[in-house]
Design an enzyme around this catalytic site. Structure first.
Site, PDB file in Angstrom:
ATOM      1  N   GLU A 245      40.724  50.725  43.832  1.00 15.94           N
ATOM      2  CA  GLU A 245      40.333  51.787  43.124  1.00 15.94           C
ATOM      3  C   GLU A 245      39.061  50.860  43.580  1.00 15.94           C
ATOM      4  OE1 GLU A 245      40.028  53.917  41.084  1.00 15.94           O
ATOM      5  OE2 GLU A 245      42.521  53.897  40.790  1.00 15.94           O
ATOM      6  N   CYS A 279      30.244  51.781  40.134  1.00 17.94           N
ATOM      7  CA  CYS A 279      31.453  52.696  41.199  1.00 17.94           C
ATOM      8  C   CYS A 279      31.317  54.351  41.261  1.00 17.94           C
ATOM      9  CB  CYS A 279      33.357  51.611  41.098  1.00 17.94           C
ATOM     10  SG  CYS A 279      33.960  53.111  39.888  1.00 17.94           S
TER      11      CYS A 279
HETATM   12  P1  NDP Z   1      34.807  43.152  46.118  1.00 16.54           P
HETATM   13  O1  NDP Z   1      35.637  43.973  46.943  1.00 16.54           O
HETATM   14  O2  NDP Z   1      34.025  42.112  46.612  1.00 16.54           O
HETATM   15  O3  NDP Z   1      35.632  41.594  44.967  1.00 16.54           O
HETATM   16  C1  NDP Z   1      36.476  42.231  44.162  1.00 16.54           C
HETATM   17  C2  NDP Z   1      38.022  41.647  43.194  1.00 16.54           C
HETATM   18  O4  NDP Z   1      38.927  41.182  44.437  1.00 16.54           O
HETATM   19  C3  NDP Z   1      37.147  40.162  42.990  1.00 16.54           C
HETATM   20  O5  NDP Z   1      37.730  39.599  42.274  1.00 16.54           O
HETATM   21  C4  NDP Z   1      37.638  39.216  44.210  1.00 16.54           C
HETATM   22  O6  NDP Z   1      36.956  37.919  44.766  1.00 16.54           O
HETATM   23  C5  NDP Z   1      38.631  39.990  44.971  1.00 16.54           C
HETATM   24  N1  NDP Z   1      38.649  38.996  46.416  1.00 16.54           N
HETATM   25  C6  NDP Z   1      37.956  38.879  46.813  1.00 16.54           C
HETATM   26  N2  NDP Z   1      38.487  38.485  48.002  1.00 16.54           N
HETATM   27  C7  NDP Z   1      39.849  38.906  48.764  1.00 16.54           C
HETATM   28  C8  NDP Z   1      40.814  39.064  48.467  1.00 16.54           C
HETATM   29  N3  NDP Z   1      40.907  38.658  50.460  1.00 16.54           N
HETATM   30  N4  NDP Z   1      42.115  39.304  48.383  1.00 16.54           N
HETATM   31  C9  NDP Z   1      42.182  39.742  46.760  1.00 16.54           C
HETATM   32  N5  NDP Z   1      41.109  40.103  46.081  1.00 16.54           N
HETATM   33  C10 NDP Z   1      40.149  39.434  46.984  1.00 16.54           C
HETATM   34  O7  NDP Z   1      34.030  43.459  44.673  1.00 16.54           O
HETATM   35  P2  NDP Z   1      32.992  43.601  44.205  1.00 16.54           P
HETATM   36  O8  NDP Z   1      33.585  42.725  43.337  1.00 16.54           O
HETATM   37  O9  NDP Z   1      31.397  43.725  44.921  1.00 16.54           O
HETATM   38  O10 NDP Z   1      33.022  44.829  42.723  1.00 16.54           O
HETATM   39  C11 NDP Z   1      32.209  45.993  43.929  1.00 16.54           C
HETATM   40  C12 NDP Z   1      32.894  47.057  44.189  1.00 16.54           C
HETATM   41  O11 NDP Z   1      33.832  47.517  43.861  1.00 16.54           O
HETATM   42  C13 NDP Z   1      31.926  48.458  44.682  1.00 16.54           C
HETATM   43  O12 NDP Z   1      32.783  49.072  45.369  1.00 16.54           O
HETATM   44  C14 NDP Z   1      32.229  49.532  43.686  1.00 16.54           C
HETATM   45  O13 NDP Z   1      32.594  50.743  44.308  1.00 16.54           O
HETATM   46  C15 NDP Z   1      34.092  48.574  43.464  1.00 16.54           C
HETATM   47  N6  NDP Z   1      34.634  50.120  42.153  1.00 16.54           N
HETATM   48  C16 NDP Z   1      35.509  50.390  42.755  1.00 16.54           C
HETATM   49  C17 NDP Z   1      36.155  50.677  41.096  1.00 16.54           C
HETATM   50  C18 NDP Z   1      36.931  52.350  41.346  1.00 16.54           C
HETATM   51  O14 NDP Z   1      37.146  52.117  40.421  1.00 16.54           O
HETATM   52  N7  NDP Z   1      36.757  53.137  41.932  1.00 16.54           N
HETATM   53  C19 NDP Z   1      35.771  50.602  39.532  1.00 16.54           C
HETATM   54  C20 NDP Z   1      34.253  49.450  40.147  1.00 16.54           C
HETATM   55  C21 NDP Z   1      33.831  48.702  40.719  1.00 16.54           C
HETATM   56  P3  NDP Z   1      35.851  36.794  44.156  1.00 16.54           P
HETATM   57  O15 NDP Z   1      34.503  37.789  42.927  1.00 16.54           O
HETATM   58  O16 NDP Z   1      36.119  35.802  43.894  1.00 16.54           O
HETATM   59  O17 NDP Z   1      35.489  37.418  45.349  1.00 16.54           O
END
Ligand code: NDP
Length: 499
Positions: A245, A279
């Site tokens: 997602e 999102c």
């Molecule tokens: P990120 O992609 O930065 O992070 C998402 C999660 O992935 C966090 O828990 C993060 O940890 C973790 N993460 C980071 N690096 C890695 C890796 N290499 N491998 C596995 N996991 C990792 O997104 P954001 O938290 O900034 O969220 C915002 C984004 O989410 C926006 O683009 C938004 O559109 C999207 N989104 C999509 C939705 C949907 O349903 N389609 C709903 C809500 C949001 P950490 O935070 O510790 O870095």
């Protein structure tokens, strides 16, 4: 006295992840950081818990999930306050988020048995001697990786459905909202004290990466498109299935017969709720020429009334400090390329806040139109007709949701949007309808949470055929005779050969 940290920036102190308010820097909570090398062990513990959970069957899980749902409902204000303290989201918005999550738990718990449980499927004439049986069996342990912008709704959207399907869940909350994540896990443990069926691992991105390589049976990721690609690459190493997602750049189309007051209201809400950090937030609007000016006027009037601030305001702070630079760059780029700010503009970014900004006549190649801004900003562009609006709306690699306002053609336009979801004469409403699948296309990811598809996402289809009679046309045996094959040929021609 409460310690004050760099607002919104998570810090690690003595093995604890310290989460702070992006508005004030006041600590919202702290959780133990999981060493990446310990993630696989957490998954193994979950596996044992998952075997017990799967053994409860649909009825046993339903009862326990509904218990968890009730607990969340009774404590909704408390959790909303934590979401506010940690991420800066206005409390009423947090209430709406949690209410939606509660509805999803309720629906998933009540419907998992019907959707995933064993059932007969119809046989066909050519295999009429067999009965068909289908059920969806749990994967085992599902890793859920969540973002910070909806720290309750997004993980619950995956976890509740995965749990209802009979899986254990290991959840990695965003480093920006670990306290809300841990709250969910703790409340679940209260409702289901027997085994750690839902557990959390905390830390930075490396912990999420470790979860992908930990031996989990499926990963449900919600976050940015860039990280989604890393998650998929990590999961590819072990052929671990993924549900992604990812981000979006959702468009609203305003047709000539739209109710402009309703469209402006939904547009302002869809674009600016949660300070635009949504999102499925409306980031682009295409309004047809005859209604463009009136629509923009109504949007500016409504958005201009919104208050910005820490407590009691309509628009809270930007949760992740680094996002402020992205928002500023998008506004500056739009203005530099000839766009006009009819509300807000270059000085709208006042850390940790961004004031509502409405940009018009923004060139299609500007960052504000092409990239996810994730701030309380909006581009509104004029189009000749709905066809041009659809073409422009569909011109990006993203394809998450969308909205259409109009009467005659609205549903037909919504169907033409290259997106996983759309709402007609409202915005974002598909997210709260638990009976509908939620997910995107293209760079917005694939797979579905919510609804029947969301339940099936967390079960492996198990197909069983059972002989109920002797074969009249034996073919799948070396004992078949040339006569049997000839009869099969005749039957195939008879059944399928006619035009
Ligand atoms: P990120 O992609 O930065 O992070 C998402 C999660 O992935 C966090 O828990 C993060 O940890 C973790 N993460 C980071 N690096 C890695 C890796 N290499 N491998 C596995 N996991 C990792 O997104 P954001 O938290 O900034 O969220 C915002 C984004 O989410 C926006 O683009 C938004 O559109 C999207 N989104 C999509 C939705 C949907 O349903 N389609 C709903 C809500 C949001 P950490 O935070 O510790 O870095």
């Amino acid at each position: 006295m409460t310690a004050v940290h760099v607002p919104g920036t998570p810090a690690i102190e003595d093995g604890q992840l310290v989460s702070t308010s992006p508005a004030t820097g006041v600590e919202a909570g702290r959780v133990p950081v999981t060493d990446p090398s310990e993630v696989a062990a957490a998954v193994e513990r979950a596996r044992a818990a998952g075997a017990w959970w799967a053994g409860l069957g649909f009825a046993g899980r339903r009862e326990r999930l509904l218990r968890w749902r009730s607990l969340l409902a009774r404590r909704i204000e408390r959790l909303a306050q934590l979401v506010h303290d940690e991420g800066g989201k206005p409390v009423p918005d947090a209430i709406v988020e949690i209410a939606t999550a509660i509805e999803h738990i309720d629906w998933a718990a009540r419907n998992a048995g019907r959707v995933l449980g064993p059932r007969r499927v119809r046989s066909r004439l050519i295999v009429a001697e067999f009965s068909g049986h289908l059920e969806y069996q749990p994967y085992g342990v599902v890793g859920v990786i969540g973002p910070w912008n909806y720290p309750v709704f997004t993980p619950v959207g995956s976890a509740a459905y995965a749990l209802a399907a009979g899986n254990a869940v290991v959840f990695k909350p965003s480093e920006y909202t670990p306290a809300a994540g841990q709250w969910l896990v703790d409340s679940f443990a209260e409702a289901v004290p027997e085994h750690p069926v839902l557990s959390a691992v905390h830390g930075l991105g490396d912990v999420g990466a470790a979860l992908c390589r930990s031996g989990v049976d499926k990963v449900a990721f919600t976050g940015s498109t860039a990280t989604a690609k890393k998650v998929m690459a990590a999961c590819a190493e072990s052929l671990t299935p993924v549900l992604l997602e990812a981000g979006g750049k959702d468009a609203m189309i305003v047709d000539s017969d739209a109710d402009l007051d309703a469209a402006a209201d939904a547009c302002v809400w869809g674009a600016l709720t949660n300070a635009g950090q949504t999102c499925i937030g409306i980031e682009r609007v295409y309004a047809v020429e005859p209604v463009f000016d009136a629509f923009v006027g109504k949007v500016v009037e409504r958005a201009g009334r919104l208050t910005v601030g820490a407590d009691g305001a309509d628009i809270g702070p930007i949760t992740m400090p680094a996002q402020l630079d992205v928002i500023r760059r998008h506004i500056d780029d739009a203005l530099a390329r000839g766009g006009r700010a009819v509300l807000g503009g270059a000085d709208a970014v006042r850390p940790p806040y961004v004031h509502p900004t409405v940009l018009v006549d923004v060139p299609a190649d500007s960052a504000a139109v092409r990239e996810e801004t994730f701030g309380p900003t909006l581009t509104v562009n004029r189009v000749r007709d709905a066809d041009e609006a659809v073409r422009l709306a569909n011109a990006l690699p993203y394809g998450l949701g969308g909205s259409v306002f109009g009467r005659e053609r609205a549903v037909a336009i919504a169907r033409r949007l290259r997106s996983g979801m759309a709402s007609v004469n409202s915005a974002l409403t598909f997210a709260g309808m638990s009976t509908l699948p939620f997910g995107g296309v293209g760079e917005s990811g694939f797979g579905r949470i919510h609804g029947e598809d969301g339940l099936r996402e967390f079960g492996r289809p198990k197909a069983i055929t059972r002989r109920r009679a002797r074969s009249l046309l034996p073919s799948m045996t070396f004992e078949r005779t040339p006569g049997d094959v000839a009869r099969l040929v005749k039957a195939v021609k008879l059944m399928y050969g006619r035009r």
